[in-house]
Design a protein around this motif. Structure first.
Motif, mmCIF file in Angstrom:
data_model
loop_
_atom_site.group_PDB
_atom_site.id
_atom_site.type_symbol
_atom_site.label_atom_id
_atom_site.label_comp_id
_atom_site.label_asym_id
_atom_site.label_seq_id
_atom_site.Cartn_x
_atom_site.Cartn_y
_atom_site.Cartn_z
ATOM 1 N N ARG A 1 -5.264 4.399 -4.764
ATOM 2 C CA ARG A 1 -4.764 2.991 -5.485
ATOM 3 C C ARG A 1 -3.821 2.177 -4.647
ATOM 4 O O ARG A 1 -3.912 1.047 -4.317
ATOM 5 C CB ARG A 1 -4.335 3.258 -6.726
ATOM 6 C CG ARG A 1 -3.977 2.093 -7.578
ATOM 7 C CD ARG A 1 -3.341 2.222 -9.064
ATOM 8 N NE ARG A 1 -2.310 3.035 -9.062
ATOM 9 C CZ ARG A 1 -0.894 2.780 -8.648
ATOM 10 N NH1 ARG A 1 -0.792 1.516 -8.266
ATOM 11 N NH2 ARG A 1 0.117 3.701 -8.656
ATOM 12 N N ARG B 1 -3.206 2.456 -1.463
ATOM 13 C CA ARG B 1 -3.595 2.128 -0.175
ATOM 14 C C ARG B 1 -4.525 0.787 -0.185
ATOM 15 O O ARG B 1 -4.787 -0.169 0.392
ATOM 16 C CB ARG B 1 -4.592 3.299 0.413
ATOM 17 C CG ARG B 1 -3.555 4.265 0.840
ATOM 18 C CD ARG B 1 -4.283 5.628 1.381
ATOM 19 N NE ARG B 1 -3.666 6.796 1.511
ATOM 20 C CZ ARG B 1 -4.198 8.015 1.379
ATOM 21 N NH1 ARG B 1 -5.421 8.174 1.197
ATOM 22 N NH2 ARG B 1 -3.224 8.940 1.541
ATOM 23 N N ALA B 2 -5.322 0.930 -1.489
ATOM 24 C CA ALA B 2 -6.079 -0.379 -1.563
ATOM 25 C C ALA B 2 -5.317 -1.547 -2.091
ATOM 26 O O ALA B 2 -5.689 -2.672 -1.685
ATOM 27 C CB ALA B 2 -7.183 0.158 -2.914
ATOM 28 N N GLU B 3 -4.541 -1.383 -2.847
ATOM 29 C CA GLU B 3 -3.352 -2.414 -3.176
ATOM 30 C C GLU B 3 -2.459 -3.139 -2.215
ATOM 31 O O GLU B 3 -2.272 -4.310 -2.120
ATOM 32 C CB GLU B 3 -2.460 -2.132 -4.452
ATOM 33 C CG GLU B 3 -3.152 -1.942 -5.588
ATOM 34 C CD GLU B 3 -2.360 -1.311 -7.049
ATOM 35 O OE1 GLU B 3 -1.033 -1.338 -6.646
ATOM 36 O OE2 GLU B 3 -2.774 -1.069 -8.027
ATOM 37 N N HIS B 4 -2.170 -2.293 -1.280
ATOM 38 C CA HIS B 4 -1.168 -2.798 -0.208
ATOM 39 C C HIS B 4 -1.943 -2.287 1.127
ATOM 40 O O HIS B 4 -1.248 -1.695 1.967
ATOM 41 C CB HIS B 4 0.006 -1.973 -0.351
ATOM 42 C CG HIS B 4 0.708 -2.359 -1.653
ATOM 43 N ND1 HIS B 4 1.307 -3.389 -2.021
ATOM 44 C CD2 HIS B 4 0.733 -1.360 -2.657
ATOM 45 C CE1 HIS B 4 1.765 -3.272 -3.210
ATOM 46 N NE2 HIS B 4 1.390 -2.181 -3.959
ATOM 47 N N GLU B 5 -2.890 -2.941 1.558
ATOM 48 C CA GLU B 5 -3.851 -2.474 2.775
ATOM 49 C C GLU B 5 -3.048 -2.722 3.801
ATOM 50 O O GLU B 5 -2.575 -4.029 4.026
ATOM 51 C CB GLU B 5 -5.090 -3.306 2.568
ATOM 52 C CG GLU B 5 -6.093 -2.967 3.713
ATOM 53 C CD GLU B 5 -7.506 -3.615 3.475
ATOM 54 O OE1 GLU B 5 -8.249 -3.498 4.689
ATOM 55 O OE2 GLU B 5 -7.822 -3.860 2.432
ATOM 56 N N GLY B 6 -2.894 -1.952 4.732
ATOM 57 C CA GLY B 6 -2.232 -1.895 6.013
ATOM 58 C C GLY B 6 -0.819 -1.638 6.071
ATOM 59 O O GLY B 6 -0.337 -1.325 7.001
ATOM 60 N N VAL C 1 -0.826 3.627 4.078
ATOM 61 C CA VAL C 1 -1.940 4.062 4.751
ATOM 62 C C VAL C 1 -1.892 5.577 4.663
ATOM 63 O O VAL C 1 -0.830 6.352 4.324
ATOM 64 C CB VAL C 1 -1.878 3.555 6.108
ATOM 65 C CG1 VAL C 1 -2.406 2.052 6.471
ATOM 66 C CG2 VAL C 1 -0.801 4.081 7.162
ATOM 67 N N ASN D 1 1.509 9.508 2.075
ATOM 68 C CA ASN D 1 0.949 8.152 2.582
ATOM 69 C C ASN D 1 1.875 7.700 3.557
ATOM 70 O O ASN D 1 3.252 8.346 3.567
ATOM 71 C CB ASN D 1 1.300 7.168 1.491
ATOM 72 C CG ASN D 1 -0.030 7.103 0.670
ATOM 73 O OD1 ASN D 1 -1.045 7.462 0.913
ATOM 74 N ND2 ASN D 1 0.224 6.749 -0.513
#
Length: 119
Positions: free
Chosen positions: A59, A61-66, A69, A80
């Motif tokens: 979740r 990773r999807a919410e804070h792409e880049g 990771v 992460n």
């Protein structure tokens, strides 16, 4: 969060020590000998590897792409790599560090957990 603030926050948790098992630049923060945060405080951008619940990891990773990771050189399911360059709110970064510490403590033997609860 500055490198100095990151280091101080990691060391603020009960029974935490900073170790340098890999090289003199890589700070490893441990509780009862178990890693909960790993970072090169001199790197730019500043990043930190943190343990995370697998569902939360996906979740985040999807919410804070880049910015969040899969963990670099770590088990990608449970770790992460978080960029701490000021883009993420400091409050979120502190929560992620605290969650990592708590996850590691939860996996410690009962006797160690009880010792940590004592003042």
């Amino acid at each position: 969060m500055t490198p100095k603030e990151l280091r101080a926050f990691c060391l603020s948790f009960n029974a935490t020590v900073e170790d340098f098992p890999f090289n003199p630049d890589t700070s490893v923060f441990k509780v009862c000998g178990k890693l909960f945060a790993l970072t090169d405080l001199g790197a730019s951008p500043l990043t930190v590897n943190l343990k995370c619940d697998p569902e939360d990891a996906i979740r985040l990773r999807a919410e804070h792409e880049g910015l969040i990771v899969p963990g670099y050189h770590m088990n990608k399911r449970h770790w992460n790599t978080v960029t701490a360059d000021g883009t993420l709110p400091d409050r979120l970064l502190r929560e992620l560090i605290e969650d990592s510490y708590d996850l590691v403590v939860a996996g410690l033997p009962r006797a160690d957990r009880l010792r940590l609860d004592r003042p």
